[in-house]
Design a protein around this motif. Structure first.
Motif, short mmCIF file in Angstrom:
data_model
loop_
_atom_site.label_atom_id
_atom_site.label_comp_id
_atom_site.label_asym_id
_atom_site.label_seq_id
_atom_site.Cartn_x
_atom_site.Cartn_y
_atom_site.Cartn_z
N UNK A 17 0.84 -1.20 0.00
CA UNK A 17 0.00 0.00 0.00
C UNK A 17 0.87 1.25 0.00
N UNK A 18 1.91 1.24 0.84
CA UNK A 18 2.79 2.41 0.94
C UNK A 18 3.56 2.65 -0.35
N UNK A 19 4.11 1.60 -0.94
CA UNK A 19 4.98 1.79 -2.10
C UNK A 19 4.18 2.01 -3.38
N UNK A 20 2.95 1.50 -3.45
CA UNK A 20 2.16 1.61 -4.68
C UNK A 20 1.11 2.72 -4.63
N UNK A 21 0.53 2.94 -3.46
CA UNK A 21 -0.58 3.89 -3.37
C UNK A 21 -0.14 5.32 -3.05
N UNK A 22 0.89 5.47 -2.22
CA UNK A 22 1.31 6.82 -1.86
C UNK A 22 1.71 7.66 -3.07
N UNK A 23 2.48 7.11 -4.05
CA UNK A 23 2.80 7.92 -5.23
C UNK A 23 1.56 8.39 -6.00
N UNK A 72 9.43 4.33 2.77
CA UNK A 72 8.14 3.65 2.83
C UNK A 72 8.17 2.53 3.86
N UNK A 73 9.24 1.72 3.83
CA UNK A 73 9.37 0.62 4.78
C UNK A 73 9.47 1.14 6.20
N UNK A 74 10.22 2.21 6.39
CA UNK A 74 10.37 2.81 7.73
C UNK A 74 9.02 3.28 8.26
N UNK A 78 12.50 -6.10 1.88
CA UNK A 78 13.21 -6.49 0.67
C UNK A 78 12.27 -6.65 -0.51
N UNK A 79 11.00 -6.95 -0.24
CA UNK A 79 10.03 -7.19 -1.31
C UNK A 79 9.58 -5.91 -2.00
N UNK A 80 9.87 -4.75 -1.39
CA UNK A 80 9.56 -3.49 -2.06
C UNK A 80 10.83 -2.76 -2.49
N UNK A 109 18.28 -9.26 3.58
CA UNK A 109 17.55 -10.28 2.84
C UNK A 109 17.55 -9.97 1.34
N UNK A 110 17.47 -8.70 1.00
CA UNK A 110 17.55 -8.31 -0.41
C UNK A 110 18.90 -8.71 -0.99
N UNK A 111 19.97 -8.46 -0.24
CA UNK A 111 21.30 -8.82 -0.72
C UNK A 111 21.45 -10.33 -0.87
N UNK A 112 20.83 -11.07 0.04
CA UNK A 112 20.84 -12.53 -0.09
C UNK A 112 20.21 -12.94 -1.43
N UNK A 113 19.07 -12.35 -1.76
CA UNK A 113 18.41 -12.69 -3.02
C UNK A 113 19.27 -12.37 -4.22
N UNK A 114 19.96 -11.23 -4.18
CA UNK A 114 20.82 -10.85 -5.30
C UNK A 114 21.99 -11.82 -5.44
N UNK A 115 22.62 -12.16 -4.32
CA UNK A 115 23.77 -13.08 -4.37
C UNK A 115 23.33 -14.48 -4.78
N UNK A 116 22.19 -14.92 -4.27
CA UNK A 116 21.70 -16.26 -4.62
C UNK A 116 21.35 -16.35 -6.10
N UNK A 117 20.85 -15.29 -6.66
CA UNK A 117 20.52 -15.29 -8.09
C UNK A 117 21.77 -15.38 -8.95
N UNK A 118 22.85 -14.70 -8.50
CA UNK A 118 24.10 -14.72 -9.27
C UNK A 118 24.90 -16.00 -9.05
N UNK A 119 24.72 -16.64 -7.87
CA UNK A 119 25.48 -17.85 -7.56
C UNK A 119 24.55 -18.87 -6.90
#
Length: 218
Positions: A72-78, A89-91, A163-165, A171-181
């Motif tokens: 809601x915060x990331x999609x509706x506020x703009x 937004x997350x904060x 991390x999902x927004x 956790x976001x960095x984990x996803x990036x590293x896991x995707x590359x390796x």
């Protein structure tokens, strides 16, 4: 490349995410304590409209999933003309979501104080605010340390939802590293678990220590 070498090479990436997680957790908790205290005062206010407003806030944020609030915060506020970064937004969402839990912990602590204490304060001519500040809250503070500590630990884990927004936390960095390796997912999972434990275990010990000191103070 073995798992250890990969993790060593990835330390700068992990450190960037770890710092973001720390900042998000502590900033959110500080804001939640302030807002939660205000809400707790509303919840116990002698004014019915104030109690209703506090109750409505708490019920909304306790019953709507955190992930839904994030989107809601990331999609509706703009669309409303409010331009904020994913981190902001997350904060905002974490502060508002966690404040409802802080409010209820504080309210429970206040309600644990014998009614005679507040009545004695009123008999001395103290106003509602003075009674809270000088009589009720100092006593309630001793009972709310454990639940507030648990709320902080839960908040640290809730930062992973950011991390999902697009917030570049651990956790976001984990996803990036896991995707590359993808072959290094197991070492990455262990590393990210350790990162969260580095925050939550000391927090648990700190809460236990404060609780023992509060018990002695009684």
């Amino acid at each position: 490349m073995n798992g250890v070498d990969f993790l060593v090479d990835s330390l700068p990436v992990f450190w960037q995410g770890f710092r973001a997680t720390l900042l998000l957790a502590f900033a959110s908790y500080a804001g939640a304590l302030i807002l939660g205290a205000i809400l707790a005062v509303l919840r116990i206010s002698p004014a019915a409209p104030a109690r209703a407003a506090g109750l409505a806030y708490v019920e909304w944020f306790r019953n709507v999933p955190l992930l839904v609030l994030m989107f809601v915060a990331i999609l509706c506020l703009p669309k409303l003309g409010v331009r904020v970064s994913p981190f902001s937004s997350a904060l905002l969402v974490l502060v508002m979501y966690t404040a409802a839990q802080v409010c209820e912990a504080l309210r429970a602590g206040i309600n644990s104080i014998a009614r005679g204490q507040a009545e004695a304060g009123r008999a001395l001519g103290l106003t509602f605010g003075q009674n809270l500040r000088h009589v009720v809250l100092p006593q309630a503070a001793r009972t709310v340390v454990p639940p507030l500590g648990s709320i902080f630990i839960a908040l640290v884990k809730n930062t992973a939802v950011a991390s999902l927004i697009g917030v570049v936390e651990i956790t976001f960095q984990f996803g990036e590293l896991a995707r590359d390796a993808p072959s290094q997912i197991m070492p990455l999972l262990i590393a990210i678990a350790v990162c969260y434990l580095i925050i939550t275990i000391p927090a648990g010990y700190a809460v236990a220590r404060f609780e023992r000191r509060a018990a002695v103070a009684r």
